[in-house]
Design an enzyme around this catalytic site. Structure first.
Site, PDB file in Angstrom:
ATOM      1  N   ARG A 104      -5.884   0.640  12.322  1.00  0.00           N
ATOM      2  CA  ARG A 104      -7.118   0.844  13.086  1.00  0.00           C
ATOM      3  C   ARG A 104      -6.800   0.697  14.571  1.00  0.00           C
ATOM      4  O   ARG A 104      -5.899  -0.045  14.947  1.00  0.00           O
ATOM      5  CB  ARG A 104      -8.147  -0.223  12.708  1.00  0.00           C
ATOM      6  CG  ARG A 104      -8.816  -0.005  11.381  1.00  0.00           C
ATOM      7  CD  ARG A 104      -9.960  -0.989  11.170  1.00  0.00           C
ATOM      8  NE  ARG A 104      -9.492  -2.327  10.862  1.00  0.00           N
ATOM      9  CZ  ARG A 104      -9.451  -3.335  11.715  1.00  0.00           C
ATOM     10  NH1 ARG A 104      -9.866  -3.179  12.964  1.00  0.00           N
ATOM     11  NH2 ARG A 104      -9.013  -4.516  11.346  1.00  0.00           N
ATOM     12  N   TYR A 253      -5.600   7.789   9.961  1.00  0.00           N
ATOM     13  CA  TYR A 253      -5.334   6.548   9.234  1.00  0.00           C
ATOM     14  C   TYR A 253      -6.597   5.806   8.800  1.00  0.00           C
ATOM     15  O   TYR A 253      -7.485   5.546   9.610  1.00  0.00           O
ATOM     16  CB  TYR A 253      -4.464   5.601  10.089  1.00  0.00           C
ATOM     17  CG  TYR A 253      -3.787   4.614   9.188  1.00  0.00           C
ATOM     18  CD1 TYR A 253      -2.603   4.941   8.547  1.00  0.00           C
ATOM     19  CD2 TYR A 253      -4.369   3.390   8.907  1.00  0.00           C
ATOM     20  CE1 TYR A 253      -2.003   4.061   7.664  1.00  0.00           C
ATOM     21  CE2 TYR A 253      -3.771   2.506   8.029  1.00  0.00           C
ATOM     22  CZ  TYR A 253      -2.596   2.847   7.414  1.00  0.00           C
ATOM     23  OH  TYR A 253      -2.008   1.989   6.539  1.00  0.00           O
ATOM     24  N   LYS A 262     -15.221   1.253   7.300  1.00  0.00           N
ATOM     25  CA  LYS A 262     -15.585   0.355   8.406  1.00  0.00           C
ATOM     26  C   LYS A 262     -16.667   0.980   9.301  1.00  0.00           C
ATOM     27  O   LYS A 262     -17.559   0.283   9.771  1.00  0.00           O
ATOM     28  CB  LYS A 262     -14.345   0.033   9.244  1.00  0.00           C
ATOM     29  CG  LYS A 262     -13.194  -0.550   8.446  1.00  0.00           C
ATOM     30  CD  LYS A 262     -13.563  -1.867   7.820  1.00  0.00           C
ATOM     31  CE  LYS A 262     -12.348  -2.533   7.201  1.00  0.00           C
ATOM     32  NZ  LYS A 262     -12.696  -3.814   6.579  1.00  0.00           N
ATOM     33  N   HIS A 282     -18.601  -8.033   6.288  1.00  0.00           N
ATOM     34  CA  HIS A 282     -17.187  -7.882   5.929  1.00  0.00           C
ATOM     35  C   HIS A 282     -16.850  -8.963   4.897  1.00  0.00           C
ATOM     36  O   HIS A 282     -16.193  -9.953   5.202  1.00  0.00           O
ATOM     37  CB  HIS A 282     -16.357  -8.050   7.213  1.00  0.00           C
ATOM     38  CG  HIS A 282     -14.926  -7.661   7.073  1.00  0.00           C
ATOM     39  ND1 HIS A 282     -13.929  -8.159   7.885  1.00  0.00           N
ATOM     40  CD2 HIS A 282     -14.298  -6.809   6.229  1.00  0.00           C
ATOM     41  CE1 HIS A 282     -12.772  -7.628   7.566  1.00  0.00           C
ATOM     42  NE2 HIS A 282     -12.963  -6.816   6.557  1.00  0.00           N
ATOM     43  N   SER A 304      -9.450  -9.627   8.657  1.00  0.00           N
ATOM     44  CA  SER A 304      -8.531  -8.713   7.977  1.00  0.00           C
ATOM     45  C   SER A 304      -7.226  -9.416   7.599  1.00  0.00           C
ATOM     46  O   SER A 304      -6.679 -10.183   8.392  1.00  0.00           O
ATOM     47  CB  SER A 304      -8.193  -7.548   8.896  1.00  0.00           C
ATOM     48  OG  SER A 304      -9.368  -6.919   9.295  1.00  0.00           O
ATOM     49  N   CYS A 306      -6.427 -11.729   5.417  1.00  0.00           N
ATOM     50  CA  CYS A 306      -6.391 -13.176   5.151  1.00  0.00           C
ATOM     51  C   CYS A 306      -6.392 -13.421   3.648  1.00  0.00           C
ATOM     52  O   CYS A 306      -6.614 -14.537   3.204  1.00  0.00           O
ATOM     53  CB  CYS A 306      -7.632 -13.855   5.707  1.00  0.00           C
ATOM     54  SG  CYS A 306      -7.509 -14.309   7.416  1.00  0.00           S
ATOM     55  N   GLY A 307      -6.214 -12.372   2.858  1.00  0.00           N
ATOM     56  CA  GLY A 307      -6.165 -12.562   1.416  1.00  0.00           C
ATOM     57  C   GLY A 307      -7.520 -12.374   0.746  1.00  0.00           C
ATOM     58  O   GLY A 307      -7.775 -12.946  -0.305  1.00  0.00           O
ATOM     59  N   ASN A 310      -6.940 -10.708  -2.525  1.00  0.00           N
ATOM     60  CA  ASN A 310      -6.343 -11.663  -3.470  1.00  0.00           C
ATOM     61  C   ASN A 310      -7.379 -12.638  -4.012  1.00  0.00           C
ATOM     62  O   ASN A 310      -7.384 -12.963  -5.198  1.00  0.00           O
ATOM     63  CB  ASN A 310      -5.211 -12.455  -2.797  1.00  0.00           C
ATOM     64  CG  ASN A 310      -4.032 -11.576  -2.450  1.00  0.00           C
ATOM     65  OD1 ASN A 310      -3.923 -10.456  -2.935  1.00  0.00           O
ATOM     66  ND2 ASN A 310      -3.154 -12.067  -1.591  1.00  0.00           N
ATOM     67  N   ASP A 329     -14.063  -6.072  -0.007  1.00  0.00           N
ATOM     68  CA  ASP A 329     -14.023  -5.924   1.451  1.00  0.00           C
ATOM     69  C   ASP A 329     -15.398  -5.941   2.121  1.00  0.00           C
ATOM     70  O   ASP A 329     -15.530  -6.487   3.204  1.00  0.00           O
ATOM     71  CB  ASP A 329     -13.299  -4.613   1.811  1.00  0.00           C
ATOM     72  CG  ASP A 329     -12.882  -4.553   3.262  1.00  0.00           C
ATOM     73  OD1 ASP A 329     -12.470  -5.594   3.805  1.00  0.00           O
ATOM     74  OD2 ASP A 329     -12.972  -3.476   3.873  1.00  0.00           O
ATOM     75  N   ASN A 431       1.211  -2.885   7.601  1.00  0.00           N
ATOM     76  CA  ASN A 431      -0.162  -2.471   7.273  1.00  0.00           C
ATOM     77  C   ASN A 431      -0.166  -1.302   6.280  1.00  0.00           C
ATOM     78  O   ASN A 431      -1.094  -0.510   6.247  1.00  0.00           O
ATOM     79  CB  ASN A 431      -0.920  -2.083   8.549  1.00  0.00           C
ATOM     80  CG  ASN A 431      -2.411  -1.893   8.305  1.00  0.00           C
ATOM     81  OD1 ASN A 431      -3.012  -2.604   7.494  1.00  0.00           O
ATOM     82  ND2 ASN A 431      -3.012  -0.933   8.986  1.00  0.00           N
ATOM     83  N   SER A 432       0.889  -1.205   5.468  1.00  0.00           N
ATOM     84  CA  SER A 432       0.890  -0.138   4.457  1.00  0.00           C
ATOM     85  C   SER A 432      -0.156  -0.473   3.388  1.00  0.00           C
ATOM     86  O   SER A 432      -0.466  -1.637   3.151  1.00  0.00           O
ATOM     87  CB  SER A 432       2.279   0.027   3.846  1.00  0.00           C
ATOM     88  OG  SER A 432       2.745  -1.203   3.347  1.00  0.00           O
ATOM     89  N   ARG A 433      -0.657   0.551   2.732  1.00  0.00           N
ATOM     90  CA  ARG A 433      -1.848   0.369   1.898  1.00  0.00           C
ATOM     91  C   ARG A 433      -1.746   1.051   0.548  1.00  0.00           C
ATOM     92  O   ARG A 433      -1.026   2.035   0.396  1.00  0.00           O
ATOM     93  CB  ARG A 433      -3.059   0.979   2.621  1.00  0.00           C
ATOM     94  CG  ARG A 433      -3.367   0.394   3.972  1.00  0.00           C
ATOM     95  CD  ARG A 433      -4.083  -0.911   3.840  1.00  0.00           C
ATOM     96  NE  ARG A 433      -4.361  -1.525   5.122  1.00  0.00           N
ATOM     97  CZ  ARG A 433      -5.458  -2.238   5.377  1.00  0.00           C
ATOM     98  NH1 ARG A 433      -6.367  -2.413   4.455  1.00  0.00           N
ATOM     99  NH2 ARG A 433      -5.629  -2.806   6.548  1.00  0.00           N
ATOM    100  N   ARG A 464      -7.228 -17.853   8.868  1.00  0.00           N
ATOM    101  CA  ARG A 464      -5.899 -18.486   8.874  1.00  0.00           C
ATOM    102  C   ARG A 464      -5.894 -19.522   9.980  1.00  0.00           C
ATOM    103  O   ARG A 464      -5.799 -19.176  11.152  1.00  0.00           O
ATOM    104  CB  ARG A 464      -4.821 -17.460   9.185  1.00  0.00           C
ATOM    105  CG  ARG A 464      -4.546 -16.521   8.072  1.00  0.00           C
ATOM    106  CD  ARG A 464      -3.480 -15.508   8.462  1.00  0.00           C
ATOM    107  NE  ARG A 464      -3.223 -14.669   7.319  1.00  0.00           N
ATOM    108  CZ  ARG A 464      -2.243 -14.877   6.435  1.00  0.00           C
ATOM    109  NH1 ARG A 464      -1.392 -15.870   6.610  1.00  0.00           N
ATOM    110  NH2 ARG A 464      -2.095 -14.086   5.403  1.00  0.00           N
ATOM    111  N   ASP A 559      -4.651 -21.043  -7.414  1.00  0.00           N
ATOM    112  CA  ASP A 559      -5.113 -22.431  -7.336  1.00  0.00           C
ATOM    113  C   ASP A 559      -6.372 -22.570  -6.484  1.00  0.00           C
ATOM    114  O   ASP A 559      -6.986 -23.648  -6.466  1.00  0.00           O
ATOM    115  CB  ASP A 559      -3.985 -23.327  -6.796  1.00  0.00           C
ATOM    116  CG  ASP A 559      -2.910 -23.537  -7.853  1.00  0.00           C
ATOM    117  OD1 ASP A 559      -3.288 -23.865  -9.002  1.00  0.00           O
ATOM    118  OD2 ASP A 559      -1.718 -23.332  -7.555  1.00  0.00           O
TER     119      ASP A 559
HETATM  120  C1  OXD Z   1      -9.487  -4.378   7.468  1.00  0.00           C
HETATM  121  C2  OXD Z   1      -9.387  -3.558   6.254  1.00  0.00           C
HETATM  122  O1  OXD Z   1      -8.796  -4.116   8.444  1.00  0.00           O
HETATM  123  O2  OXD Z   1     -10.055  -3.886   5.272  1.00  0.00           O
HETATM  124  O3  OXD Z   1     -10.274  -5.336   7.461  1.00  0.00           O
HETATM  125  O4  OXD Z   1      -8.674  -2.555   6.264  1.00  0.00           O
HETATM  126 MN    MN Z   2     -11.495  -5.416   5.736  1.00  0.00          MN
END
Ligand code: OXD
Ligand code: MN
Length: 651
Positions: A104, A253, A262, A282, A304, A306-307, A310, A329, A431-433, A464, A559
């Site tokens: 971005r 991109y 976004k 977000h 963005s 920060c997991g 996950n 997201d 930043n590969s996706r 973080r 955990d």
């Molecule tokens: C971000 C994304 O940058 O989700 O937050 O791609």
């Molecule tokens: Mn995001």
């Protein structure tokens, strides 16, 4: 212009046959490559015709959203070398972008409003607002004129009708993206509900107008790298919230081009939400079921990378718990007639950061992208598998390689160069996706497409924070929780154009996605939490606190269920003894977070609230709010900050 149009029509048409030629009162002869222009509603016709006239594409391709259409486009892109099939899987493809177009571009993203302060706050002179950039309507006109006229020459213009949220749902909204990037069409099909069904549901209603061009009309005058046309010098991502319009130029991109994400679902949608009384955030949405079988839903906002993905897909390490993902997201949330807050995931896919994702960190994401996925800027092994940093161990185990064999494995990195594990540089761009359909996620929630959404029991903020911030705390009230959200900070990541590690303010994790004056946004939050609405409790978590020698104090990943367990017991209430009141909020009493089976956890270091740190932090927060929100900061939030300051000084 007319002559120019005619000559361009004779140019390359990407192999499309002309189906019909339409003539409208507005449009000169621009051929239709696919679809039935006449079947579009008058509003859609006018939008398409006007923009086609402006951008002068070689023809118009109206997307129906079918599998066949997707496959046809894929085949074309494979033929042209834009996509490479990853042979080890079914329908998985690799795309390498121009290395200048990988993230971005926040510095080139603007909100365009008549009044500057509809977009940004009243900040003191000399302060550059970090929550959104404003552009005047006049300037926007100039920028538009220097980019869009004729920008699609020689390329097809794809018409992509899409719905954010289940088609026709009470919380859903429609958009139409015009794009000259077939890659974007493929991604939009995965990330949204796309095609004819949306046009049918739309009827004659209005929609968010999205215009995207890679900004490189044919014949191109510069070298196209990796078959990825783009125009980095002229990137502009502009939003006109009042007009519900998005203009994106020069980048293909993700966040710059998949405009449902976004641009619409956050920047434009938070404006719609403000007008209609709901929130576009977000945030991930997850269902968490305890061993007794009771399920609660959490919405969580993290900056963005920060997991979030996950956490949304977490595989609990504690037996008896179950997590199911609704979204990873974005959340659209509205209080229902029963006073509870309901959330939908407006998206239909995951656009996840690849590096660091593995079966160990996020098995569900790995399973989601076994097929039908586009990987952008990852590396490829000689066996036609994807590869990125974090997959070394599982690749070694899966293939039974020795260390020596692994070291010599032939890999093509994201730049298309030969690469070996241990070589300099990265295999995959940070930043590969992966762009994967959400329905492929094994722990997708059965109600993930429930049109009315799922009821949210807790809102969680986090970032973080290597220092000073405990693993978890609960805010004292809705207003205090909003202050906690407003003060979210995090180390910067590769999702945007930043480099280096800095702790940066990212209020509500919305800094790059704010669609209007942030003070007014906080006011909107305050208003929505009032009776008869039953505002959920608000928490803050920090999985990333470190020891002095930079080791994480908390194991994180699966955990984290132990922390969610505590949060949900707080939500259920009736167990007051599990928390203690501190200056910054309620924190867990020692022994109330289940640590069974974990290696030694240094509870004091993990949970401490160091006075020096917090005194400085509150000072810095006040400075941030004074300079960035200024006179727009709502009084209740200022009051909460005063109270926090007093409590922290008394530590
Ligand atoms: C971000 C994304 O940058 O989700 O937050 O791609
Ligand atoms: Mn995001």
């Amino acid at each position: 212009m007319a002559n120019e149009c005619r000559s361009l029509r004779n140019m390359e048409t990407d192999g499309f046959q002309v189906v019909t030629e339409v003539v409208t009162h507005k449009l000169n002869h621009i051929p239709i490559f696919k679809g039935d222009f006449a079947s579009l509603s008058p509003k859609v016709q006018r939008f398409v015709a006007e923009k086609a006239e402006l951008m002068n594409p070689a023809g118009i391709y109206i997307c129906d959203g079918s599998q066949k259409e997707y496959d046809d486009i894929v085949d074309k892109l494979v033929e042209r070398g834009v996509l490479t099939p990853l042979k080890a899987y079914e329908n998985n493809y690799l795309c390498r972008t121009d290395p200048r177009d990988v993230a971005r571009v926040e510095s080139k993203t603007w909100m365009v409003t008549k009044d500057k302060y509809d977009s940004v706050c009243h900040t003191p002179d000399g302060v550059r607002p970090i929550m959104g950039q404003w552009m005047s309507e006049e300037q926007f006109g100039v920028e538009l004129d220097s980019r869009f006229p004729g920008c699609m020459a020689g390329r097809p213009m794809y018409v992509v009708p899409y719905s954010m949220g289940p088609i026709g749902g009470p919380l859903s909204k429609n958009g139409i993206e015009l794009t000259d990037s077939p890659y974007v069409v493929l991604c939009m099909r995965t990330m949204t509900r796309m095609g004819t069904k949306v046009l049918e549901a739309l009827g004659d209603n209005d929609f968010v107008r999205c215009i995207h061009s890679v900004g490189l009309p044919r014949p191109v005058k510069q070298k196209v790298i990796n078959h990825w046309p783009c125009n980095p010098e002229k990137v502009m991502i502009a939003h006109r919230p009042k007009e519900r319009e998005i203009w994106s130029f020069g980048s293909g991109y993700g966040g710059n081009s998949i405009l449902g994400k976004k641009c619409f679902a956050l920047r434009i949608a938070c404006n719609i939400g403000r007008d209609e009384g709901w929130l576009a955030e977000h945030m991930l949405i997850m269902g968490v079921t305890n061993p007794e079988g009771e399920e609660k839903f959490i919405a969580a906002a993290f900056p963005s990378a920060c997991g979030k993905t996950n956490l949304a897909m977490l595989t609990p390490t504690v037996p008896g718990w179950k997590v199911r993902v609704v979204g990873d997201d974005i959340a659209w949330m509205k209080f229902g007639a029963d006073g509870r807050l309901y959330a939908i995931n407006p998206e239909a896919g995951f656009f996840g950061v690849a590096p660091g994702t593995s079966h160990k960190t996020n098995a569900m994401a790995m399973e989601s992208c076994r097929a039908n996925t586009i990987f952008t800027n990852v590396a490829e092994t000689a066996d036609g598998e994807y590869f990125w940093e974090g997959l070394e161990k599982e690749l070694k185990e899966a293939k039974g390689y020795t260390d020596e064999q692994l070291k010599h494995l032939e890999i093509t990195n994201w730049l298309g160069e030969r690469w070996h594990i241990g070589d300099e540089g990265k295999a995959a761009h940070p930043n590969s996706r992966f762009t994967a359909p959400a329905k492929q996620c094994p722990n997708i929630h059965p109600d993930w497409e429930a049109p009315q959404g799922v009821p949210i029991d807790a809102i969680v903020f986090g970032g973080r924070r290597p220092e000073g911030v405990p693993l978890v705390f609960e805010s004292f009230s809705w207003e205090h929780g909003i202050l906690v959200g407003a003060l979210v900070k995090s180390e910067t990541t590769a999702a945007a154009e930043f480099t280096g590690k800095n702790v940066m303010h990212d209020p509500m994790a919305m800094r790059p996605f704010m669609g209007y004056n942030y003070g007014k946004y906080l006011e909107h939050w305050i208003k929505l939490g009032k009776a008869p609405h039953k505002a959920p409790k608000i928490f803050h978590v920090n999985w990333f606190r470190e020891t002095k020698d930079h080791k994480f104090l908390w194991p994180g990943f699966g955990d984290n269920i132990r922390v969610l367990d505590w949060i949900l017991r707080r939500v259920a209430g009736g167990e007051e003894e599990i928390a203690i009141e501190t200056a910054i909020g309620y924190v867990p009493k020692r022994g109330t977070i289940n640590l069974d089976g974990l290696p030694r956890i240094d509870w004091n270091d993990l949970m401490s609230i160091p006075k020096d740190y917090w005194v400085e932090d509150v000072d810095e927060s006040r400075h941030f709010l004074d300079t960035q929100v200024g006179s727009d900061l709502p009084q209740p939030i200022r009051d909460e900050l005063d109270k926090l300051e007093k409590r922290v000084h008394a530590l």
